[in-house]
Design a protein around this motif. Structure first.
Motif, short mmCIF file in Angstrom:
data_model
loop_
_atom_site.label_atom_id
_atom_site.label_comp_id
_atom_site.label_asym_id
_atom_site.label_seq_id
_atom_site.Cartn_x
_atom_site.Cartn_y
_atom_site.Cartn_z
N GLY A 223 0.81 -1.20 0.00
CA GLY A 223 0.00 0.00 0.00
C GLY A 223 0.85 1.26 0.00
O GLY A 223 0.55 2.22 -0.70
N SER A 224 1.92 1.25 0.79
CA SER A 224 2.82 2.39 0.84
C SER A 224 3.50 2.63 -0.50
O SER A 224 3.61 3.77 -0.97
CB SER A 224 3.87 2.17 1.93
N LEU A 225 3.94 1.55 -1.14
CA LEU A 225 4.57 1.67 -2.46
C LEU A 225 3.57 2.20 -3.49
O LEU A 225 3.93 3.01 -4.36
CB LEU A 225 5.10 0.31 -2.91
N ALA A 226 2.33 1.77 -3.39
CA ALA A 226 1.30 2.25 -4.31
C ALA A 226 1.07 3.75 -4.13
O ALA A 226 0.79 4.47 -5.09
CB ALA A 226 0.00 1.48 -4.10
N GLY A 227 1.22 4.22 -2.89
CA GLY A 227 1.05 5.65 -2.63
C GLY A 227 2.09 6.51 -3.29
O GLY A 227 1.86 7.70 -3.55
N ASP A 228 3.25 5.92 -3.59
CA ASP A 228 4.32 6.67 -4.25
C ASP A 228 4.08 6.80 -5.76
O ASP A 228 4.78 7.57 -6.42
CB ASP A 228 5.67 5.98 -4.03
N GLN A 229 3.13 6.07 -6.29
CA GLN A 229 2.91 6.07 -7.73
C GLN A 229 1.85 7.08 -8.17
O GLN A 229 1.60 7.23 -9.36
CB GLN A 229 2.48 4.66 -8.19
N VAL A 230 1.23 7.76 -7.22
CA VAL A 230 0.13 8.66 -7.53
C VAL A 230 0.63 10.09 -7.68
O VAL A 230 1.42 10.57 -6.87
CB VAL A 230 -0.95 8.60 -6.43
N GLY A 231 0.17 10.78 -8.72
CA GLY A 231 0.53 12.18 -8.92
C GLY A 231 -0.53 13.10 -8.35
O GLY A 231 -1.65 12.68 -8.07
N PHE A 232 -0.18 14.38 -8.19
CA PHE A 232 -1.11 15.34 -7.58
C PHE A 232 -1.40 16.53 -8.48
O PHE A 232 -1.79 17.58 -8.02
CB PHE A 232 -0.55 15.87 -6.26
N SER A 233 -1.18 16.40 -9.78
CA SER A 233 -1.40 17.53 -10.68
C SER A 233 -2.87 17.89 -10.76
O SER A 233 -3.74 17.03 -10.84
CB SER A 233 -0.89 17.20 -12.09
N LYS A 234 -3.11 19.19 -10.76
CA LYS A 234 -4.47 19.70 -10.85
C LYS A 234 -4.96 19.65 -12.30
O LYS A 234 -4.23 20.05 -13.21
CB LYS A 234 -4.50 21.15 -10.36
N PRO A 235 -6.18 19.17 -12.54
CA PRO A 235 -6.69 19.13 -13.91
C PRO A 235 -7.05 20.53 -14.38
O PRO A 235 -7.18 21.45 -13.59
CB PRO A 235 -7.94 18.25 -13.78
N LEU A 236 -7.21 20.69 -15.69
CA LEU A 236 -7.57 22.00 -16.23
C LEU A 236 -8.94 22.43 -15.73
O LEU A 236 -9.23 23.60 -15.60
CB LEU A 236 -7.57 21.96 -17.76
N SER A 237 -9.82 21.47 -15.44
CA SER A 237 -11.14 21.78 -14.90
C SER A 237 -11.34 20.95 -13.66
O SER A 237 -11.58 19.75 -13.74
CB SER A 237 -12.23 21.46 -15.93
N ALA A 238 -11.19 21.56 -12.48
CA ALA A 238 -11.29 20.82 -11.23
C ALA A 238 -12.74 20.59 -10.86
O ALA A 238 -13.65 21.24 -11.34
CB ALA A 238 -10.57 21.59 -10.10
N GLY A 239 -12.94 19.65 -9.94
CA GLY A 239 -14.28 19.33 -9.47
C GLY A 239 -14.81 18.09 -10.15
O GLY A 239 -14.67 17.94 -11.36
N ASP A 240 -15.39 17.20 -9.37
CA ASP A 240 -15.85 15.93 -9.95
C ASP A 240 -17.36 15.83 -10.01
O ASP A 240 -17.91 14.80 -10.35
CB ASP A 240 -15.28 14.75 -9.16
N GLY A 241 -18.03 16.93 -9.69
CA GLY A 241 -19.48 16.92 -9.76
C GLY A 241 -20.14 16.09 -8.67
O GLY A 241 -21.32 15.79 -8.76
N ASN A 242 -19.35 15.71 -7.65
CA ASN A 242 -19.90 14.86 -6.59
C ASN A 242 -21.04 15.57 -5.87
O ASN A 242 -22.07 15.01 -5.59
CB ASN A 242 -18.78 14.51 -5.61
N LEU A 243 -20.85 16.81 -5.56
CA LEU A 243 -21.90 17.62 -4.96
C LEU A 243 -21.48 19.06 -5.11
O LEU A 243 -20.30 19.37 -5.19
CB LEU A 243 -22.10 17.27 -3.48
N GLY A 244 -22.41 19.98 -5.12
CA GLY A 244 -22.10 21.36 -5.44
C GLY A 244 -21.42 22.13 -4.33
O GLY A 244 -21.14 21.62 -3.26
N ILE A 245 -21.22 23.43 -4.59
CA ILE A 245 -20.57 24.33 -3.66
C ILE A 245 -21.65 25.16 -2.98
O ILE A 245 -22.56 25.65 -3.62
CB ILE A 245 -19.61 25.26 -4.40
N ARG A 246 -21.50 25.33 -1.69
CA ARG A 246 -22.41 26.20 -0.96
C ARG A 246 -21.68 27.47 -0.61
O ARG A 246 -20.68 27.44 0.10
CB ARG A 246 -22.91 25.51 0.32
N GLU A 247 -22.12 28.59 -1.11
CA GLU A 247 -21.44 29.86 -0.89
C GLU A 247 -21.67 30.35 0.51
O GLU A 247 -22.70 30.09 1.12
CB GLU A 247 -21.93 30.91 -1.89
N GLN A 248 -20.69 31.08 1.00
CA GLN A 248 -20.80 31.67 2.33
C GLN A 248 -21.32 33.09 2.21
O GLN A 248 -20.98 33.79 1.30
CB GLN A 248 -19.42 31.67 3.02
#
Length: 248
Positions: A223-248
């Motif tokens: 599991g630890s080795l698998a964690g080293d294989q993941v990148g953290f680059s931000k996509p050009l369009s963030a957000g996965d549509g899981n649920l919306g944003i609630r404004e403050q």
């Protein structure tokens, strides 16, 4: 757009360009736009770094449900809480466990809108990465049961969280170095000011540190080795549509 608006826009663009967390193309575009505004409005370095002008943050919160819309989660597993805390530290947000009547348990991210969108996307991306890595690894270990699978997820989550913490530290060191060697502390001032105002808006984050205990060392190692294989680059369009944003 007047000069004050241009200054606030430039500050946000500079934060994106110098942040170091996101997509390279996005950072380059942000820097080009910031430079164009600086030339057009005759903005000085001191004006960009002004803490008065830097107060116009767009506060928001974003909820990421752990389960799917058709199968709302009845709890939020410890390993996903570890990942989410790492995401929050990495994205300058605050994370809290949250329950939504329609979507079940998950986590809420609080902070500047751009940061919460990134955090929401990253939490889902890393959650999917953990599950995908486990499925792939279990093909080589059909004998694995619940204990081994859970140890794999916990170890991978811990490694991902540690890597995000290290990347955050590297960013802060780069900002501090730029400020001392070049006399340019804009990005550092923006981040510090943002975090201070974020805590005023949402409260200071309080996270419990807990040791990750595993019973199967081989599964944890994988599991630890698998964690080293993941990148953290931000996509050009963030957000996965899981649920919306609630404004403050």
């Amino acid at each position: 757009m007047d000069k004050d608006q241009a200054i606030r826009k430039t500050q946000k663009l500079m934060a994106v360009a110098m942040d170091g967390r996101g997509n390279g193309n996005e950072a380059e575009r942000a820097l080009i736009q910031a430079e164009a505004l600086i030339r057009k409005f005759g903005i000085e370095q001191a004006e960009i770094a002004s803490t008065v002008a830097a107060k116009d943050f767009d506060w928001a919160d974003a909820f990421h449900a752990y389960g799917s819309p058709k199968n709302p989660a009845k709890s939020c597993p410890k390993w996903f809480q570890v990942v989410s805390t790492g995401v929050a530290n990495f994205t300058d947000t605050i994370v809290r466990l949250h329950y939504d009547a329609a979507h079940g348990y998950g986590v809420g991210f609080y902070g500047d809108r751009a940061d919460t969108l990134f955090a929401q996307w990253l939490a889902g991306y890393l959650k999917g990465s953990v599950w995908s890595a486990l499925i792939l690894t279990r093909k080589d270990h059909p004998e694995w049961g619940r204990i081994e699978s859970e140890d794999f997820r916990k170890a991978m989550a811990g490694r991902l969280s540690f890597r995000m913490m290290e990347l955050r530290r590297e960013r802060d060191v780069e900002f501090a170095t730029a400020a001392s060697t070049q006399g340019v502390g804009t990005a550092l001032i923006l981040v510090t000011d943002k975090l201070t105002q974020r805590n005023v808006e949402f409260g200071t984050p309080k996270y419990r540190s807990s040791r990750i205990e595993v019973r199967d060392q081989m599964a944890a190692r994988k599991g630890s080795l698998a964690g080293d294989q993941v990148g953290f680059s931000k996509p050009l369009s963030a957000g996965d549509g899981n649920l919306g944003i609630r404004e403050q």
